[in-house]
Enzyme design. Sequence first.
Site: not given
Ligand code: NAD
Ligand code: TDX
Length: 336
Positions: A126, A152, A156
């Site tokens: 999002d 980042y 995306k």
């Molecule tokens: P993460 O960082 O935990 O995992 C990423 C994975 O991708 C890892 O296993 C890493 O080894 C692999 N990777 C990185 N670079 C690579 C490459 N060049 N080739 C092959 N593998 C590679 O990430 P996540 O939080 O699980 O997010 C996964 C997906 O979901 C991402 O596309 C992210 O943008 C999307 N997303 C995340 C959130 C969130 O809240 N974490 C929310 C919405 C969307």
């Molecule tokens: O120590 C902290 N203290 C704090 O206040 C950290 C690590 C974060 N924060 C705040 C920043 C954000 O407002 O918390 C919120 C969440 O932070 P993150 O976990 O870094 O997430 P965010 O930046 O919102 O992005 C996440 O959601 C969308 C994922 O990391 C992304 O991969 C995804 O696309």
Amino acid sequence: MSTYKNILVTGGAGFIGSNFVHWVVENEPDVHVVVLDALTYAGNKENLAGIPEDRMEFIHGDICDAELLADIVPRVDAIVHFAAESHNDNSISDPTPFVRTNVEGTFQLLEAARANNTRFHHISTDEVYGDLALDDPNRFTEETPYKPSSPYSSTKASSDMLVRAWHRTYGLNTTISNCSNNYGPRQHIEKFIPRQITNIISGISPKLYGDGKNVRDWIHTEDHSSAVWAILEGGRSGETYLIGADGEKNNLEVLRAILKNMGHAEDDFEWVRDRPGHDRRYAIDSTKLRRELGWTPKHTSFDEGLADTIAWYEANEDWWRSSKDAVEQKYAQAGQ
Ligand code: NAD
Ligand code: TDX
């Protein structure tokens, strides 16, 4: 019976990708999964422990490696693309791997999909829509204009644009999902919720950025997985679907819920330097996904999902302990 029998999951050793692989293995008995993961600092093969050998093949490799993709992609009938550099704070200190993996990697995968006419589902966020004011009555929809804020989210957004162009120009069978903030087991401890849980376990003060009023829309990662499967199976080609579970909360509320659950006073934390360019609020309207595909989230109580997540980090200290010092050192250098 599922439409796709042999799917390639990129980034399947990461947080959300591994939860998706477990979900598919448990819920879709006729599907075989090929995981392609570079095992960066965020990837961990242990995340896939317990999956039977006949259900999954693990390939250690990079999504930017066109030769490797030319070998793997002809063997699968769909690609679900999770692999990315995913942490905003890291993208601020060094954007280079974000451009490489998120933009170039998606391009290479799209080219391999095009060469083989392979169904392609792209996992996005999002954050491509920028942020909303705290008092804005609107939420993000599929029609909201792109306005990413961080290195980042801009990479995306770029990858989403590539997917849209490959659909329109080459007719590739694509869908995109933009999901809100995930929580649950196996999330890297650099992220907000697991960082605070593991801080408390380690006797370190939890750290809150800025004024703590930034809002995130939380969804349990298992609900993200079921939504992705619904879109892979039933989504219309060329379409985007927003995934969210009506879970808006500000960071202070989330931190207080963690502190309370872990038996600490609600003011037992430290305010630290804000993130540069910090998005104020994310909020998802997932009406299209619910109406068209009949999807609903299962985890409707954040408190219960959070309690299970805390219990997972308490029970799995071996999984995160070895990376804790390095993560905190990096944050300390940034004043966070
Ligand atoms: P993460 O960082 O935990 O995992 C990423 C994975 O991708 C890892 O296993 C890493 O080894 C692999 N990777 C990185 N670079 C690579 C490459 N060049 N080739 C092959 N593998 C590679 O990430 P996540 O939080 O699980 O997010 C996964 C997906 O979901 C991402 O596309 C992210 O943008 C999307 N997303 C995340 C959130 C969130 O809240 N974490 C929310 C919405 C969307
Ligand atoms: O120590 C902290 N203290 C704090 O206040 C950290 C690590 C974060 N924060 C705040 C920043 C954000 O407002 O918390 C919120 C969440 O932070 P993150 O976990 O870094 O997430 P965010 O930046 O919102 O992005 C996440 O959601 C969308 C994922 O990391 C992304 O991969 C995804 O696309």
